[in-house]
Motif scaffolding. Structure first.
Motif, mmCIF file in Angstrom:
data_model
loop_
_atom_site.group_PDB
_atom_site.id
_atom_site.type_symbol
_atom_site.label_atom_id
_atom_site.label_comp_id
_atom_site.label_asym_id
_atom_site.label_seq_id
_atom_site.Cartn_x
_atom_site.Cartn_y
_atom_site.Cartn_z
ATOM 1 N N THR A 112 0.855 -1.195 0.000
ATOM 2 C CA THR A 112 0.000 0.000 0.000
ATOM 3 C C THR A 112 0.880 1.230 0.000
ATOM 4 O O THR A 112 2.102 1.139 0.181
ATOM 5 C CB THR A 112 -0.895 0.049 1.257
ATOM 6 O OG1 THR A 112 -0.049 0.067 2.408
ATOM 7 C CG2 THR A 112 -1.827 -1.151 1.326
ATOM 8 N N ARG A 113 0.240 2.353 -0.186
ATOM 9 C CA ARG A 113 1.013 3.598 -0.110
ATOM 10 C C ARG A 113 0.164 4.700 0.493
ATOM 11 O O ARG A 113 -1.074 4.686 0.444
ATOM 12 C CB ARG A 113 1.594 3.982 -1.462
ATOM 13 C CG ARG A 113 0.761 4.731 -2.503
ATOM 14 C CD ARG A 113 -0.600 4.218 -2.778
ATOM 15 N NE ARG A 113 -1.234 4.776 -3.937
ATOM 16 C CZ ARG A 113 -2.106 5.798 -3.955
ATOM 17 N NH1 ARG A 113 -2.457 6.396 -2.846
ATOM 18 N NH2 ARG A 113 -2.642 6.208 -5.078
ATOM 19 N N PHE A 114 0.857 5.650 1.095
ATOM 20 C CA PHE A 114 0.219 6.885 1.529
ATOM 21 C C PHE A 114 0.855 7.949 0.652
ATOM 22 O O PHE A 114 2.084 8.008 0.565
ATOM 23 C CB PHE A 114 0.496 7.132 3.016
ATOM 24 C CG PHE A 114 -0.008 8.454 3.526
ATOM 25 C CD1 PHE A 114 -1.340 8.834 3.327
ATOM 26 C CD2 PHE A 114 0.833 9.326 4.199
ATOM 27 C CE1 PHE A 114 -1.805 10.049 3.796
ATOM 28 C CE2 PHE A 114 0.374 10.540 4.677
ATOM 29 C CZ PHE A 114 -0.947 10.905 4.472
ATOM 30 N N ALA A 115 -0.002 8.739 -0.018
ATOM 31 C CA ALA A 115 0.540 9.625 -1.060
ATOM 32 C C ALA A 115 0.123 11.081 -0.868
ATOM 33 O O ALA A 115 -0.639 11.627 -1.651
ATOM 34 C CB ALA A 115 0.062 9.117 -2.423
ATOM 35 N N PRO A 116 0.613 11.724 0.161
ATOM 36 C CA PRO A 116 0.229 13.120 0.380
ATOM 37 C C PRO A 116 0.969 14.061 -0.570
ATOM 38 O O PRO A 116 2.085 13.749 -1.004
ATOM 39 C CB PRO A 116 0.679 13.382 1.823
ATOM 40 C CG PRO A 116 1.857 12.478 2.007
ATOM 41 C CD PRO A 116 1.574 11.260 1.174
ATOM 42 N N SER A 117 0.341 15.176 -0.877
ATOM 43 C CA SER A 117 1.097 16.214 -1.584
ATOM 44 C C SER A 117 1.688 17.112 -0.497
ATOM 45 O O SER A 117 0.988 17.481 0.445
ATOM 46 C CB SER A 117 0.192 16.989 -2.530
ATOM 47 O OG SER A 117 -0.940 17.445 -1.830
ATOM 48 N N ALA A 146 0.141 10.825 -12.935
ATOM 49 C CA ALA A 146 1.345 10.424 -12.203
ATOM 50 C C ALA A 146 1.033 9.289 -11.224
ATOM 51 O O ALA A 146 1.815 8.345 -11.081
ATOM 52 C CB ALA A 146 1.918 11.628 -11.463
ATOM 53 N N SER A 147 -0.124 9.379 -10.595
ATOM 54 C CA SER A 147 -0.473 8.388 -9.593
ATOM 55 C C SER A 147 -0.652 6.999 -10.221
ATOM 56 O O SER A 147 -0.192 5.994 -9.669
ATOM 57 C CB SER A 147 -1.763 8.829 -8.902
ATOM 58 O OG SER A 147 -2.003 8.027 -7.805
ATOM 59 N N VAL A 148 -1.315 6.974 -11.370
ATOM 60 C CA VAL A 148 -1.535 5.680 -12.033
ATOM 61 C C VAL A 148 -0.204 5.076 -12.486
ATOM 62 O O VAL A 148 0.058 3.880 -12.293
ATOM 63 C CB VAL A 148 -2.499 5.859 -13.232
ATOM 64 C CG1 VAL A 148 -2.502 4.623 -14.111
ATOM 65 C CG2 VAL A 148 -3.899 6.153 -12.732
HETATM 66 N N1 GLU Z 1 -1.887 13.070 -3.599
HETATM 67 C C1 GLU Z 1 -3.243 12.608 -3.554
HETATM 68 C C2 GLU Z 1 -3.989 13.359 -2.484
HETATM 69 O O1 GLU Z 1 -3.362 13.878 -1.582
HETATM 70 C C3 GLU Z 1 -3.237 11.136 -3.236
HETATM 71 C C4 GLU Z 1 -4.546 10.483 -3.418
HETATM 72 C C5 GLU Z 1 -4.336 9.012 -3.575
HETATM 73 O O2 GLU Z 1 -4.159 8.354 -2.561
HETATM 74 O O3 GLU Z 1 -4.281 8.522 -4.692
HETATM 75 O O4 GLU Z 1 -5.191 13.502 -2.567
#
Ligand code: GLU
Length: 447
Positions: free
Chosen positions: A5-10, A187-189
């Protein structure tokens, strides 16, 4: 298959409890399946992304104990996004658009005023080569949209079950900006596929993105991950949480002295059908984690619940976990026995300093509490000699009752006050043998 899994914050602001909940759920899900967890910084928005926020996000996650097995940064992967651009263009799935944000906004308003859904009208698809050249000659750089197939898009969502969308009900998403940089959608995909993410668990605000992203992933020849959308946390009044509103930021909770396990214990169960109970370690939360227990109702975050949980967590924390924090307060002799005895009486960890002084040290304000010398003298005269045990308090107070005629609160409270300089606290029967004869005698005014 190993779960990843990942956590993807900006990195455009500080993490708040809502972000922490998504991070925690991803972390717990992967760890409960023997999988791994990635921190990915979605920093393609170069204007709003800041290194200081990236650092703060890492600090907050480490504080919660959510260590990542891998770290990635979208800004370092631009070559991959360029490759995706070429692939999509070659496949005829990407088309250039020249509208300004103002023009798009106007189109939207017109559609809404006609009670039509605000979908992009694909006007750019009809542009002739000459018209495109004219735009370019004026220095207008196109942004690029994905040409969605007007077919049914479906997936089996961990949070919502079977989900389906019709392609024709969606706007073709913008994938590249005029300056060539990729938008998050693309980018996410690319990253999820390249980096082997098996499960994308995120807030329900991304459900519509997912519909486009499923098609995009297929267009790129990737493997569509398993998606899970969970309802978003709101504030106590049902208001949305924002990175710009610092009040529920992890940093502010840390500054307030909240234990990270209080946050974890609360967030791991909030919005699920499981009882919210204090837990002292992440290991316990991993063992009990079940994503199927999350409901679709909107959970509310009430800071008062966190304060209550903070206290409960303190009361269940084992000595081995708390010992370094006690030492950090400058108390070196605290034993496991003392911790287990005193912890139900603490309102904050710092209270232990007070109880340590009560049991083993000086408490200067003693005289302020109770100074009826006559009563204390009578009580001292009845004080049994050591050794003391769990019966000593009872035996002693029975004798004091006989010689002074006092009973109930008039008997017990002054003794507690004189001995501890407090109105309440642990059971005196347990406290007394722990303090010992000499100290108790001294507190009663003897020498
Ligand atoms: N960077 C996206 C956000 O902060 C990530 C969302 C996701 O988990 O795909 O909303």
């Amino acid at each position: 298959m190993t779960v990843k899994t990942r956590f993807a914050p900006s990195p455009t602001g500080k993490l708040h409890v809502g972000n922490a909940r998504i991070a925690l759920i991803n972390w717990l899900f992967s760890k409960s399946q023997g999988g791994s967890f990635m921190l990915r910084l979605d920093d393609t928005d170069t204007e709003r992304s800041k290194e200081e926020f990236a650092q703060a996000i890492k600090r907050d996650l480490l504080w919660l104990g959510l260590e990542w097995d891998e770290l990635n940064k979208q800004s370092l992967r631009t070559i991959r996004y360029q490759k995706a651009f070429e692939t999509l263009k070659k496949a005829g799935r990407l088309y250039p658009c020249y509208e300004t944000p103002e023009e798009l906004e106007l189109k939207r308003k017109i559609q809404l005023s006609q009670s039509k859904p605000p979908l992009y009208d694909r006007a750019a698809l009809k542009l002739t080569d000459q018209e495109k050249q004219d735009f370019e000659a004026q220095g207008i750089k196109p942004h690029w949209r994905l040409l969605l197939n007007h077919t049914t898009i479906q997936w089996d969502d961990i949070g919502r079950g079977a989900v389906s969308f019709q392609g024709e009900h969606l706007s073709d998403p913008v994938l590249f900006r005029g300056d060539g940089t990729p938008v998050y959608t693309l980018a996410s995909v690319v990253d999820d596929d390249d980096l082997g993410i098996t499960h994308v668990i995120r807030g329900e605000d991304h459900v519509v993105n997912t519909a486009s992203q499923v098609q995009l992933c297929e267009a790129l020849g990737g493997t569509v991950p398993t998606y899970g959308h969970i309802s978003l946390l709101t504030g106590a009044q049902g208001e949305g949480l924002s990175k710009r509103d610092g009040s529920l930021s992890l940093e502010s909770l840390r500054d307030k002295g909240i234990d990270p396990m209080a946050i974890n214990a609360l967030l791991a169960k909030l919005g699920s059908s499981e009882a919210i109970e204090p837990r002292a370690t992440l290991q316990e939360l991993i063992a009990e984690f079940d994503i199927a227990k999350f409901s679709r109702a909107t959970p509310k975050f009430d800071p008062a619940d966190l304060d209550a949980m903070n206290l409960k967590v303190l009361h269940v924390t084992p000595f081995a976990v708390i010992e370094p924090k006690i030492k950090a307060l400058g108390l070196n002799g605290v034993t496991e026995e003392f911790w287990n005895f005193i912890r139900p009486n603490l309102n904050t960890l710092e209270d232990i300093e007070l109880w340590w002084a009560v049991c083993y040290g000086e408490i200067p304000e003693i005289g302020e509490y109770y100074d009826d010398q006559e009563f204390l003298k009578a009580a001292t005269s009845q004080l049994p000699f050591p050794p003391w045990n769990a019966e000593t308090w009872h035996e002693w107070t029975e004798d004091v009752k006989k010689v002074t005629g006092r009973k109930g609160k008039d008997l017990y409270l002054p003794l507690r006050q004189a001995i501890t300089a407090m109105d309440s606290g642990p059971e005196m029967a347990v406290l007394l043998p722990m303090m010992g004869y000499e100290l108790v005698q001294k507190r009663l005014g003897g020498s």
